[in-house]
Design a protein around this motif. Structure first.
Motif, PDB file in Angstrom:
ATOM      1  N   SER A   1       0.790  -1.239  -0.020  1.00 25.19           N
ATOM      2  CA  SER A   1       0.102   0.095   0.057  1.00 25.19           C
ATOM      3  C   SER A   1       0.910   1.289  -0.100  1.00 25.19           C
ATOM      4  O   SER A   1       1.755   1.348   0.859  1.00 25.19           O
ATOM      5  N   ASN A   2       0.544   2.311  -0.736  1.00 24.13           N
ATOM      6  CA  ASN A   2       1.404   3.218  -1.070  1.00 24.13           C
ATOM      7  C   ASN A   2       0.498   4.701  -0.510  1.00 24.13           C
ATOM      8  O   ASN A   2       0.955   5.741  -0.802  1.00 24.13           O
ATOM      9  N   LEU A   3      -0.627   4.354  -0.087  1.00 27.43           N
ATOM     10  CA  LEU A   3      -1.565   5.318   0.222  1.00 27.43           C
ATOM     11  C   LEU A   3      -1.132   6.333   1.521  1.00 27.43           C
ATOM     12  O   LEU A   3      -1.168   7.318   1.252  1.00 27.43           O
ATOM     13  N   GLU A   4      -0.327   5.715   2.405  1.00 28.36           N
ATOM     14  CA  GLU A   4       0.172   6.647   3.523  1.00 28.36           C
ATOM     15  C   GLU A   4       1.044   7.577   3.027  1.00 28.36           C
ATOM     16  O   GLU A   4       1.147   8.675   3.312  1.00 28.36           O
ATOM     17  N   THR A   5       1.995   7.077   2.233  1.00 34.29           N
ATOM     18  CA  THR A   5       3.028   7.872   1.503  1.00 34.29           C
ATOM     19  C   THR A   5       2.235   8.976   0.660  1.00 34.29           C
ATOM     20  O   THR A   5       2.668  10.098   0.683  1.00 34.29           O
ATOM     21  N   LEU A   6       1.488   8.544   0.003  1.00 32.13           N
ATOM     22  CA  LEU A   6       0.474   9.406  -0.888  1.00 32.13           C
ATOM     23  C   LEU A   6      -0.067  10.455  -0.129  1.00 32.13           C
ATOM     24  O   LEU A   6      -0.046  11.620  -0.563  1.00 32.13           O
TER      25      LEU A   6
ATOM     26  N   LEU B   1      -7.918  12.037  -4.903  1.00 28.67           N
ATOM     27  CA  LEU B   1      -6.386  12.583  -5.036  1.00 28.67           C
ATOM     28  C   LEU B   1      -6.333  13.043  -6.646  1.00 28.67           C
ATOM     29  O   LEU B   1      -5.024  13.227  -7.023  1.00 28.67           O
ATOM     30  N   LYS B   2      -7.113  12.735  -7.569  1.00 23.97           N
ATOM     31  CA  LYS B   2      -6.978  12.987  -8.857  1.00 23.97           C
ATOM     32  C   LYS B   2      -5.868  12.176  -9.636  1.00 23.97           C
ATOM     33  O   LYS B   2      -4.841  12.428 -10.060  1.00 23.97           O
ATOM     34  N   ILE B   3      -5.872  10.688  -9.222  1.00 19.82           N
ATOM     35  CA  ILE B   3      -4.845   9.995  -9.681  1.00 19.82           C
ATOM     36  C   ILE B   3      -5.358   8.913 -10.840  1.00 19.82           C
ATOM     37  O   ILE B   3      -6.407   8.473 -10.684  1.00 19.82           O
ATOM     38  N   LYS B   4      -4.623   9.021 -11.598  1.00 20.27           N
ATOM     39  CA  LYS B   4      -5.102   7.973 -13.049  1.00 20.27           C
ATOM     40  C   LYS B   4      -4.667   6.678 -13.013  1.00 20.27           C
ATOM     41  O   LYS B   4      -5.245   5.798 -13.385  1.00 20.27           O
ATOM     42  N   ASN B   5      -3.802   6.304 -12.237  1.00 21.47           N
ATOM     43  CA  ASN B   5      -3.161   5.052 -12.195  1.00 21.47           C
ATOM     44  C   ASN B   5      -3.180   4.140 -10.622  1.00 21.47           C
ATOM     45  O   ASN B   5      -2.724   4.830  -9.754  1.00 21.47           O
ATOM     46  N   ILE B   6      -3.941   3.307 -10.630  1.00 23.88           N
ATOM     47  CA  ILE B   6      -4.405   2.789  -9.365  1.00 23.88           C
ATOM     48  C   ILE B   6      -3.098   2.174  -8.696  1.00 23.88           C
ATOM     49  O   ILE B   6      -2.988   1.820  -7.462  1.00 23.88           O
ATOM     50  N   ASN B   7      -1.905   1.818  -9.309  1.00 26.69           N
ATOM     51  CA  ASN B   7      -0.612   1.446  -8.791  1.00 26.69           C
ATOM     52  C   ASN B   7      -0.127   2.613  -8.175  1.00 26.69           C
ATOM     53  O   ASN B   7       0.827   2.175  -7.097  1.00 26.69           O
ATOM     54  N   ASP B   8      -0.496   3.864  -8.169  1.00 25.60           N
ATOM     55  CA  ASP B   8       0.175   4.849  -6.988  1.00 25.60           C
ATOM     56  C   ASP B   8      -0.720   4.554  -5.821  1.00 25.60           C
ATOM     57  O   ASP B   8      -0.014   5.107  -4.801  1.00 25.60           O
ATOM     58  N   ILE B   9      -1.629   3.773  -5.757  1.00 27.56           N
ATOM     59  CA  ILE B   9      -2.203   3.672  -4.320  1.00 27.56           C
ATOM     60  C   ILE B   9      -2.020   2.160  -3.934  1.00 27.56           C
ATOM     61  O   ILE B   9      -1.445   2.156  -2.695  1.00 27.56           O
ATOM     62  N   ILE B  10      -2.047   1.270  -4.839  1.00 24.76           N
ATOM     63  CA  ILE B  10      -1.810  -0.341  -4.227  1.00 24.76           C
ATOM     64  C   ILE B  10      -1.078  -0.771  -5.436  1.00 24.76           C
ATOM     65  O   ILE B  10      -1.300  -0.745  -6.823  1.00 24.76           O
ATOM     66  N   GLU B  11       0.178  -1.606  -5.179  1.00 22.09           N
ATOM     67  CA  GLU B  11       0.928  -2.187  -6.128  1.00 22.09           C
ATOM     68  C   GLU B  11       1.126  -3.602  -5.473  1.00 22.09           C
ATOM     69  O   GLU B  11       1.163  -3.985  -4.542  1.00 22.09           O
ATOM     70  N   LEU B  12       1.203  -4.433  -6.649  1.00 20.02           N
ATOM     71  CA  LEU B  12       1.341  -5.777  -6.566  1.00 20.02           C
ATOM     72  C   LEU B  12       2.542  -6.205  -6.960  1.00 20.02           C
ATOM     73  O   LEU B  12       3.267  -5.941  -7.839  1.00 20.02           O
ATOM     74  N   ARG B  13       3.379  -6.819  -6.154  1.00 19.77           N
ATOM     75  CA  ARG B  13       4.949  -7.007  -6.332  1.00 19.77           C
ATOM     76  C   ARG B  13       5.063  -8.608  -6.641  1.00 19.77           C
ATOM     77  O   ARG B  13       4.199  -9.427  -6.540  1.00 19.77           O
TER      78      ARG B  13
ATOM     79  N   HIS C   1     -14.174   1.568  -3.314  1.00 19.90           N
ATOM     80  CA  HIS C   1     -12.971   2.409  -2.443  1.00 19.90           C
ATOM     81  C   HIS C   1     -11.988   2.907  -3.142  1.00 19.90           C
ATOM     82  O   HIS C   1     -11.567   4.180  -2.975  1.00 19.90           O
ATOM     83  N   LEU C   2     -11.153   2.105  -3.931  1.00 19.23           N
ATOM     84  CA  LEU C   2      -9.940   2.634  -4.645  1.00 19.23           C
ATOM     85  C   LEU C   2     -10.220   3.488  -5.517  1.00 19.23           C
ATOM     86  O   LEU C   2      -9.591   4.547  -5.694  1.00 19.23           O
ATOM     87  N   SER C   3     -11.342   3.584  -6.316  1.00 16.16           N
ATOM     88  CA  SER C   3     -11.820   4.427  -7.324  1.00 16.16           C
ATOM     89  C   SER C   3     -11.978   5.758  -6.911  1.00 16.16           C
ATOM     90  O   SER C   3     -11.668   6.846  -7.216  1.00 16.16           O
ATOM     91  N   SER C   4     -12.780   5.729  -5.721  1.00 15.67           N
ATOM     92  CA  SER C   4     -13.170   6.858  -4.938  1.00 15.67           C
ATOM     93  C   SER C   4     -11.868   7.547  -4.463  1.00 15.67           C
ATOM     94  O   SER C   4     -11.719   8.937  -4.763  1.00 15.67           O
TER      95      SER C   4
ATOM     96  N   PRO D   1     -13.698   6.378   7.523  1.00 12.81           N
ATOM     97  CA  PRO D   1     -12.143   6.587   7.755  1.00 12.81           C
ATOM     98  C   PRO D   1     -11.438   5.317   8.221  1.00 12.81           C
ATOM     99  O   PRO D   1     -10.356   5.235   7.788  1.00 12.81           O
ATOM    100  N   ASN D   2     -12.086   4.362   8.572  1.00 10.49           N
ATOM    101  CA  ASN D   2     -11.515   3.114   8.880  1.00 10.49           C
ATOM    102  C   ASN D   2     -10.843   2.340   7.532  1.00 10.49           C
ATOM    103  O   ASN D   2     -10.080   1.549   7.582  1.00 10.49           O
ATOM    104  N   VAL D   3     -11.740   2.606   6.416  1.00  6.73           N
ATOM    105  CA  VAL D   3     -11.237   2.023   5.209  1.00  6.73           C
ATOM    106  C   VAL D   3      -9.997   2.320   4.928  1.00  6.73           C
ATOM    107  O   VAL D   3      -9.234   1.818   4.184  1.00  6.73           O
ATOM    108  N   ILE D   4      -9.715   3.965   5.016  1.00  6.43           N
ATOM    109  CA  ILE D   4      -8.537   4.529   4.592  1.00  6.43           C
ATOM    110  C   ILE D   4      -7.288   3.687   5.547  1.00  6.43           C
ATOM    111  O   ILE D   4      -6.390   3.561   5.067  1.00  6.43           O
ATOM    112  N   THR D   5      -7.539   3.879   6.762  1.00  8.50           N
ATOM    113  CA  THR D   5      -6.622   3.058   7.687  1.00  8.50           C
ATOM    114  C   THR D   5      -6.415   1.482   7.230  1.00  8.50           C
ATOM    115  O   THR D   5      -5.002   1.315   7.504  1.00  8.50           O
TER     116      THR D   5
END
Length: 105
Positions: A16-21, A93-105, A85-88, A67-71
């Motif tokens: 999850s990159n959400l906290e950094t974002l 955040l005006k993000i076009k790429n979902i990989n900015d939020i969640i990335e699969l390694r 949730h991810l699309s909202s 709020p608990n969804v974000i956490t």
């Protein structure tokens, strides 16, 4: 015999990159205007007083999710990731790429 569940294995491959974002934005809570950190540094000191660092709660209000969804997304505590949730969050955040939020390694 391994006792690691399929959920645990999948969770180790997701980051999850959400906290950094969240730390990369400031918000004017009176107008719900987001400002990236680069633009914030260019503001005058008077204008900076309008903006506060974006919080998980403020992002939840902007995205229209609890709020608990974000956490839970930040800490990968959810068993499933809801595409709504991810699309909202991405839209808020005006993000076009979902990989900015969640990335699969």
């Amino acid at each position: 015999m391994s006792t690691t569940s399929t959920y645990d294995k999948a969770t180790h491959r997701i980051q999850s990159n959400l906290e950094t974002l969240i730390r990369q934005y400031f918000i004017d809570e009176s107008t719900n205007t987001l400002l990236p950190i680069r633009s914030y540094t260019e503001l005058s000191s008077d204008a900076k007083r309008l903006y506060k660092p974006l919080t998980k709660g403020a992002l939840a209000r902007l995205a229209g999710v609890r709020p608990n969804v974000i956490t839970e997304i930040c800490h990968l505590q959810r068993g499933t990731l809801n595409i709504y949730h991810l699309s909202s969050i991405a839209e808020a955040l005006k993000i076009k790429n979902i990989n900015d939020i969640i990335e699969l390694r």
